[in-house]
Motif scaffolding. Structure first.
Motif, short mmCIF file in Angstrom:
data_model
loop_
_atom_site.label_atom_id
_atom_site.label_comp_id
_atom_site.label_asym_id
_atom_site.label_seq_id
_atom_site.Cartn_x
_atom_site.Cartn_y
_atom_site.Cartn_z
N GLU A 1 0.84 -1.21 0.00
CA GLU A 1 0.00 0.00 0.00
C GLU A 1 0.88 1.26 0.00
N ASN A 2 0.26 2.37 -0.37
CA ASN A 2 0.89 3.70 -0.30
C ASN A 2 2.12 3.84 -1.19
N VAL A 3 2.03 3.28 -2.38
CA VAL A 3 3.05 3.50 -3.41
C VAL A 3 2.48 4.50 -4.42
N LEU A 4 3.20 5.57 -4.67
CA LEU A 4 2.75 6.58 -5.63
C LEU A 4 3.26 6.18 -7.02
N VAL A 5 2.34 5.88 -7.90
CA VAL A 5 2.67 5.50 -9.27
C VAL A 5 2.34 6.69 -10.17
N ARG A 6 3.31 7.14 -10.96
CA ARG A 6 3.11 8.33 -11.78
C ARG A 6 3.75 8.21 -13.14
N VAL A 7 3.21 8.98 -14.08
CA VAL A 7 3.79 9.11 -15.41
C VAL A 7 4.77 10.27 -15.36
N VAL B 1 5.10 15.78 -5.89
CA VAL B 1 4.69 16.81 -6.85
C VAL B 1 5.13 16.38 -8.24
N ASN B 2 4.16 16.30 -9.15
CA ASN B 2 4.42 15.79 -10.49
C ASN B 2 4.14 16.85 -11.54
N ALA B 3 4.77 16.72 -12.70
CA ALA B 3 4.59 17.71 -13.77
C ALA B 3 3.27 17.55 -14.50
N ASN B 4 2.56 16.46 -14.27
CA ASN B 4 1.27 16.23 -14.92
C ASN B 4 0.31 15.56 -13.94
N PRO B 5 -0.98 15.51 -14.26
CA PRO B 5 -1.96 14.96 -13.31
C PRO B 5 -2.16 13.45 -13.41
N PHE B 6 -1.25 12.74 -14.05
CA PHE B 6 -1.42 11.30 -14.23
C PHE B 6 -0.63 10.54 -13.17
N PHE B 7 -1.29 10.29 -12.05
CA PHE B 7 -0.67 9.54 -10.96
C PHE B 7 -1.78 8.92 -10.12
N ILE C 1 -4.64 4.63 -13.56
CA ILE C 1 -4.41 5.96 -14.13
C ILE C 1 -5.21 6.03 -15.42
N GLU C 2 -6.15 6.95 -15.50
CA GLU C 2 -7.08 7.00 -16.62
C GLU C 2 -6.85 8.22 -17.51
N HIS C 3 -7.41 8.15 -18.72
CA HIS C 3 -7.42 9.26 -19.69
C HIS C 3 -6.01 9.75 -20.05
N LEU C 4 -5.09 8.82 -20.11
CA LEU C 4 -3.73 9.16 -20.50
C LEU C 4 -3.64 9.18 -22.03
N PRO C 5 -3.19 10.30 -22.61
CA PRO C 5 -3.08 10.36 -24.07
C PRO C 5 -2.22 9.23 -24.62
N ALA C 6 -2.56 8.77 -25.80
CA ALA C 6 -1.81 7.67 -26.41
C ALA C 6 -0.34 8.05 -26.56
N GLY C 7 0.53 7.09 -26.28
CA GLY C 7 1.96 7.35 -26.39
C GLY C 7 2.75 6.36 -25.56
N THR C 8 4.05 6.53 -25.56
CA THR C 8 4.95 5.69 -24.78
C THR C 8 5.53 6.52 -23.65
N TYR C 9 5.50 5.97 -22.44
CA TYR C 9 5.87 6.75 -21.25
C TYR C 9 6.76 5.94 -20.32
N THR C 10 7.44 6.69 -19.43
CA THR C 10 8.13 6.08 -18.30
C THR C 10 7.21 6.15 -17.10
N LEU C 11 6.92 4.99 -16.54
CA LEU C 11 6.06 4.89 -15.37
C LEU C 11 6.95 4.65 -14.16
N GLU C 12 6.75 5.43 -13.11
CA GLU C 12 7.58 5.31 -11.91
C GLU C 12 6.71 4.99 -10.69
N ALA C 13 7.18 4.06 -9.88
CA ALA C 13 6.52 3.73 -8.61
C ALA C 13 7.46 4.14 -7.48
#
Length: 278
Positions: free
Chosen positions: A109-115, A210-216, A227-239
């Motif tokens: 629990e309590n892992v912050l996953v972000r784009v 604090v993230n540069a975008n609202p996808f977390f 994580i929903e409504h993420l524009p199509a593309g390839t990303y680095t996901l960090e936990a």
């Protein structure tokens, strides 16, 4: 003859006597016209200035793809240190052990996953809420976008303070009276990780990433996140976890589709696993 002379003399005297009166009447200034008092104007209270127009709320995100996954813990979780019981009745119901590593059925629990990275999408303007309930910060871990304020609330019937730290540097320190008014604060634009603590109840801790975008998203008690409504593309996901470090994974998202991602942590700092995508 004497009578005529006497009459002329009398008339002359009368005429001389009347002459000054006539002169006085001629010298008297003409009467001034009556001056009407200026009408009294009622004082009109100045109109209050219109409040600044509220910033319109950003439109909710739509479209895009979805990332769903879970965070697991490998091995035996570290033993949680006991928290000394508090004599403050407002703290009744608080956890009796340290809460940094919470594992249930192998899920973390309590892992912050972000784009990671900057994306051209609207950012939320509503503050991220942190509540103090039963002498515990809730939630313990959450994300916020750059420029998004935080709102700190005290639901307890006791005094708290919220000290925000970026590393060892103090950002702010606000007193929180029992059931007092919530306090809103802005975070520095160059700060990525903020820790909140209460000096009165030292076991109280919370984190804002604090993230540069609202996808977390933050993993729940079952380790899941979405994580929903993420524009199509390839990303680095960090936990990110407050004591176990970070894991990363590359992920591709397509419009209208859902992709799965998983991350694994362990107590071994030398663990080679860096996350995975299914």
């Amino acid at each position: 003859m004497k009578l005529r002379t006497l009459g002329v003399t009398v008339l002359g005297a009368v005429g001389l006597a009347a002459l000054p009166a006539c002169m006085n009447e001629e010298a008297a200034p003409p009467p001034r016209p009556a001056v009407r008092p200026a009408p009294v104007r009622e004082k009109v209270a100045p109109k209050p200035e219109a409040p600044p127009a509220a910033e319109p709320a950003p439109q909710p995100l739509t479209g895009g793809g979805t990332i769903r996954g879970a965070v697991s813990f490998k091995g035996v979780p570290p033993s949680a240190a006991a928290v000394p019981p508090s004599e403050d009745p407002a703290c009744d119901g608080m956890a009796s052990s340290e809460q940094s590593v919470r594992v249930k059925n192998g899920k973390l629990e309590n892992v912050l996953v972000r784009v990671r990275g900057l994306l051209p999408v609207p950012r939320p303007t509503q503050p991220a809420l942190i509540d103090q309930h039963q002498c515990t910060y809730q939630p313990r871990v959450q994300g916020a976008t750059v420029g998004q304020p935080i709102l700190i609330k005290n639901s307890d019937g006791t005094l708290h303070n919220a000290r925000a730290l970026a590393g060892t540097k103090s950002i702010f320190n606000v007193a929180q009276p029992p059931h007092g008014k919530a306090v809103q604060r802005n975070l520095p634009a160059d700060v990525e990780l903020v820790r909140l603590k209460c000096d009165i109840h030292p076991w109280m801790t919370a984190w804002v990433v604090v993230n540069a975008n609202p996808f977390f998203a933050t993993s729940g008690a079952d380790g899941s996140f979405a994580i929903e409504h993420l524009p199509a593309g390839t990303y680095t996901l960090e936990a990110w976890h407050e004591t176990l470090g970070t894991r990363t994974a590359e992920i591709s998202v397509k419009e209208g589709e859902t992709v799965s991602a998983s991350f694994e942590f362990s107590a071994d700092a030398k663990a080679s696993a860096s996350g995975g995508v299914k």
